[in-house]
Motif scaffolding. Structure first.
Motif, PDB file in Angstrom:
ATOM      1  N   VAL A 294       0.827  -1.181   0.056  1.00 40.16           N
ATOM      2  CA  VAL A 294       0.077  -0.163  -0.167  1.00 40.16           C
ATOM      3  C   VAL A 294       0.737   1.316  -0.173  1.00 40.16           C
ATOM      4  O   VAL A 294       1.812   1.518   0.851  1.00 40.16           O
ATOM      5  N   PRO A 295       0.587   2.015  -0.894  1.00 38.02           N
ATOM      6  CA  PRO A 295       1.703   3.326  -1.083  1.00 38.02           C
ATOM      7  C   PRO A 295       1.301   4.335   0.180  1.00 38.02           C
ATOM      8  O   PRO A 295       0.258   4.302   0.615  1.00 38.02           O
ATOM      9  N   THR A 296       2.120   5.215   0.351  1.00 38.19           N
ATOM     10  CA  THR A 296       2.064   6.343   1.290  1.00 38.19           C
ATOM     11  C   THR A 296       1.071   7.077   1.067  1.00 38.19           C
ATOM     12  O   THR A 296       0.062   7.498   1.718  1.00 38.19           O
ATOM     13  N   LYS A 306       0.886   4.610  -9.614  1.00 42.63           N
ATOM     14  CA  LYS A 306       0.628   6.054 -10.423  1.00 42.63           C
ATOM     15  C   LYS A 306      -0.547   6.836  -9.623  1.00 42.63           C
ATOM     16  O   LYS A 306      -1.597   6.095  -8.816  1.00 42.63           O
ATOM     17  N   VAL A 307      -0.875   8.083  -9.815  1.00 45.92           N
ATOM     18  CA  VAL A 307      -2.038   8.566  -9.321  1.00 45.92           C
ATOM     19  C   VAL A 307      -3.234   7.661  -9.914  1.00 45.92           C
ATOM     20  O   VAL A 307      -3.281   7.477 -11.373  1.00 45.92           O
ATOM     21  N   ARG A 308      -4.437   7.474  -9.159  1.00 48.78           N
ATOM     22  CA  ARG A 308      -5.443   6.721  -9.491  1.00 48.78           C
ATOM     23  C   ARG A 308      -6.290   7.340 -10.730  1.00 48.78           C
ATOM     24  O   ARG A 308      -6.403   8.502 -10.679  1.00 48.78           O
ATOM     25  N   VAL A 309      -6.650   6.679 -11.609  1.00 48.03           N
ATOM     26  CA  VAL A 309      -7.389   7.020 -12.696  1.00 48.03           C
ATOM     27  C   VAL A 309      -8.769   5.988 -12.586  1.00 48.03           C
ATOM     28  O   VAL A 309      -8.849   4.927 -12.636  1.00 48.03           O
ATOM     29  N   ASN A 310     -10.039   6.725 -12.461  1.00 47.45           N
ATOM     30  CA  ASN A 310     -11.138   6.071 -12.534  1.00 47.45           C
ATOM     31  C   ASN A 310     -11.323   5.215 -11.060  1.00 47.45           C
ATOM     32  O   ASN A 310     -11.320   4.091 -11.079  1.00 47.45           O
ATOM     33  N   ALA A 311     -11.148   5.910 -10.000  1.00 48.81           N
ATOM     34  CA  ALA A 311     -10.783   5.049  -8.746  1.00 48.81           C
ATOM     35  C   ALA A 311     -12.062   4.113  -8.480  1.00 48.81           C
ATOM     36  O   ALA A 311     -13.231   4.457  -8.568  1.00 48.81           O
ATOM     37  N   THR A 312     -11.655   3.105  -8.196  1.00 50.06           N
ATOM     38  CA  THR A 312     -12.653   1.703  -7.891  1.00 50.06           C
ATOM     39  C   THR A 312     -12.090   0.921  -6.374  1.00 50.06           C
ATOM     40  O   THR A 312     -10.722   0.756  -6.476  1.00 50.06           O
ATOM     41  N   ALA A 313     -12.957   0.736  -5.785  1.00 49.18           N
ATOM     42  CA  ALA A 313     -12.809  -0.059  -4.580  1.00 49.18           C
ATOM     43  C   ALA A 313     -13.285  -1.573  -4.727  1.00 49.18           C
ATOM     44  O   ALA A 313     -14.146  -1.799  -5.578  1.00 49.18           O
ATOM     45  N   LEU A 314     -12.521  -2.401  -4.122  1.00 51.08           N
ATOM     46  CA  LEU A 314     -12.991  -3.809  -4.044  1.00 51.08           C
ATOM     47  C   LEU A 314     -13.617  -3.727  -2.661  1.00 51.08           C
ATOM     48  O   LEU A 314     -13.473  -3.776  -1.423  1.00 51.08           O
ATOM     49  N   SER A 315     -15.300  -4.223  -2.917  1.00 49.94           N
ATOM     50  CA  SER A 315     -16.114  -4.434  -1.812  1.00 49.94           C
ATOM     51  C   SER A 315     -15.724  -5.582  -1.005  1.00 49.94           C
ATOM     52  O   SER A 315     -16.194  -5.519   0.405  1.00 49.94           O
ATOM     53  N   THR A 316     -14.800  -6.313  -1.173  1.00 47.57           N
ATOM     54  CA  THR A 316     -14.407  -7.835  -0.276  1.00 47.57           C
ATOM     55  C   THR A 316     -13.376  -7.126   0.419  1.00 47.57           C
ATOM     56  O   THR A 316     -13.249  -7.798   1.558  1.00 47.57           O
ATOM     57  N   SER A 317     -12.528  -6.042   0.168  1.00 51.67           N
ATOM     58  CA  SER A 317     -11.400  -5.770   1.294  1.00 51.67           C
ATOM     59  C   SER A 317     -11.421  -4.164   1.350  1.00 51.67           C
ATOM     60  O   SER A 317     -10.978  -3.998   2.457  1.00 51.67           O
ATOM     61  N   GLY A 318     -12.082  -3.486   0.583  1.00 47.06           N
ATOM     62  CA  GLY A 318     -12.049  -1.994   0.932  1.00 47.06           C
ATOM     63  C   GLY A 318     -10.979  -1.145   0.226  1.00 47.06           C
ATOM     64  O   GLY A 318     -10.862   0.036   0.062  1.00 47.06           O
ATOM     65  N   PHE A 319      -9.934  -1.889  -0.357  1.00 43.63           N
ATOM     66  CA  PHE A 319      -8.540  -1.201  -0.850  1.00 43.63           C
ATOM     67  C   PHE A 319      -9.278  -0.571  -2.181  1.00 43.63           C
ATOM     68  O   PHE A 319     -10.189  -1.140  -2.885  1.00 43.63           O
TER      69      PHE A 319
END
Length: 356
Positions: A294-296, A306-319
């Motif tokens: 996990v980056p700082t 890299k800087v996130r594009v189209n930010a998407t979370a995984l509902s199984t873990s939350g990352f």
């Protein structure tokens, strides 16, 4: 006399003809079994991914093999699929209405193999096609393929044509059912027409013949080793199919209840009845490994760094990841890159910031 005989034959054929409710009910029976079994396998896979994960990944293929054994056993034993036999129906060849084969006589080989093919492999291929269309829609929506790709132009044309093809397919079934209700057709489904058979009710003679077959024991004869091995294999496959049919018969109503409970129409009710607090972070997660992955910066994707594009979370873990990174990784590995939790494409959740 000839007219009287023809009238009696027509009346007998009409009496043996199942109602549209029986015909449609037996169609929906097997359609309700697969989603229920699929949910049970999913629960097992999520509880123990290492042991049952492969069953979930290969569920369609495992199910089609079991379905093949089950339908082959039922067709050979009683001239009907499992659901048709469950409702007291059998298949007879199209043609002379006076022809009345017993349920134990067996269908002609041509009709038998056509029936098996249409019962097992057509639903399997249709399910695979629906999954492919769903996957292509997601890839097209989030531009997974480069814009200049010739493949992208091809599957966009395919996605545009698929709704009309599916509408034609479903309309064919609807028209066939209307013709059956009005007495203009001998079968309610195009699948029966393609197989060259129609459905009739079991008669008293059919039931007696089936009971005799079940109760009768074959006399022992001196057989060659090859014949004995073939007989043993047939008995083993028949035993598996019989176990499946018996188990399904016992658990049919339970499976239908599961299918209803987890249907899309009841999801809102289920969420309100089974609302639980947010689960805590994964306990077994190695914090040293997690800190390395996990980056700082919170705006950086853990996969591409890299800087996130189209930010998407995984509902199984939350990352949170880039959609392209998460989609590609989950599609390949079926797990979360950080926690290793079993994950599917439907677990991707698009995030919207206040600025967007």
């Amino acid at each position: 006399m000839a007219e009287l005989g023809a009238h009696l034959t027509t009346s007998s054929a009409a009496d043996d003809r199942p109602s549209i409710f029986e015909a449609v009910a037996q169609d929906s029976l097997m359609a309700a079994v697969k989603p229920a079994l699929q949910h049970l396998v999913k629960v097992l896979a999520e509880s123990n991914p290492d042991r049952y994960g492969f069953v979930w990944r290969w569920f369609d293929e495992i199910y089609v093999v079991l379905d093949l054994l089950l339908q082959q056993h039922c067709l050979a034993r009683c001239n009907a699929s499992f659901s048709e036999n469950f409702y007291g129906l059998k298949r007879i060849p199209l043609g002379d209405c006076r022809q009345r084969l017993l349920a134990t006589a067996g269908l002609p080989k041509r009709q038998h193999w056509k029936s098996l093919l249409l019962l097992v492999f057509v639903p399997y291929l249709k399910g695979k096609l629906e999954k492919l269309v769903s996957s292509l829609k997601e890839e097209d929506e989030y531009s997974i393929h480069p814009p200049s790709s010739s493949w992208k132009r091809f599957y966009r044309a395919f996605l545009a044509a698929y709704p009309f093809v599916n509408m034609t397919w479903e309309g064919w079934f609807l028209i066939q059912q209307l013709c059956y209700i009005l007495g203009k057709a001998q079968h309610h489904s195009p699948m029966l027409w393609l197989a060259g058979v129609r459905l009739v009710r079991l008669t008293v003679e059919d039931i007696e013949a089936l009971e005799k077959r079940s109760a009768g024991a074959t006399s022992s004869q001196a057989l060659s080793i090859k014949t004995q091995m073939q007989s043993a294999v047939r008995k083993a496959l028949g035993g598996i199919a019989f176990s499946l049919s018996t188990g399904l018969s016992v658990s049919m109503f339970f499976l239908q209840f599961l299918d209803w409970w987890y249907s899309s129409e009841n999801q809102e009710t289920i969420r309100s009845l089974t609302a639980f607090p947010t689960p805590p972070p994964p306990v077994h997660l190695d914090h040293g490994a997690a800190s390395a992955l996990v980056p700082t910066l919170k705006t950086v994707c853990p996969l591409c760094r890299k800087v996130r594009v189209n930010a998407t979370a995984l509902s199984t873990s939350g990352f949170v990841f880039c959609y392209r990174c998460a989609y590609t990784y989950v599609k390949t590995h079926q797990r979360c890159p950080i926690t290793g939790y079993s994950t599917e494409l439907q677990h991707l959740v698009k995030l919207y910031s206040p600025e967007s």
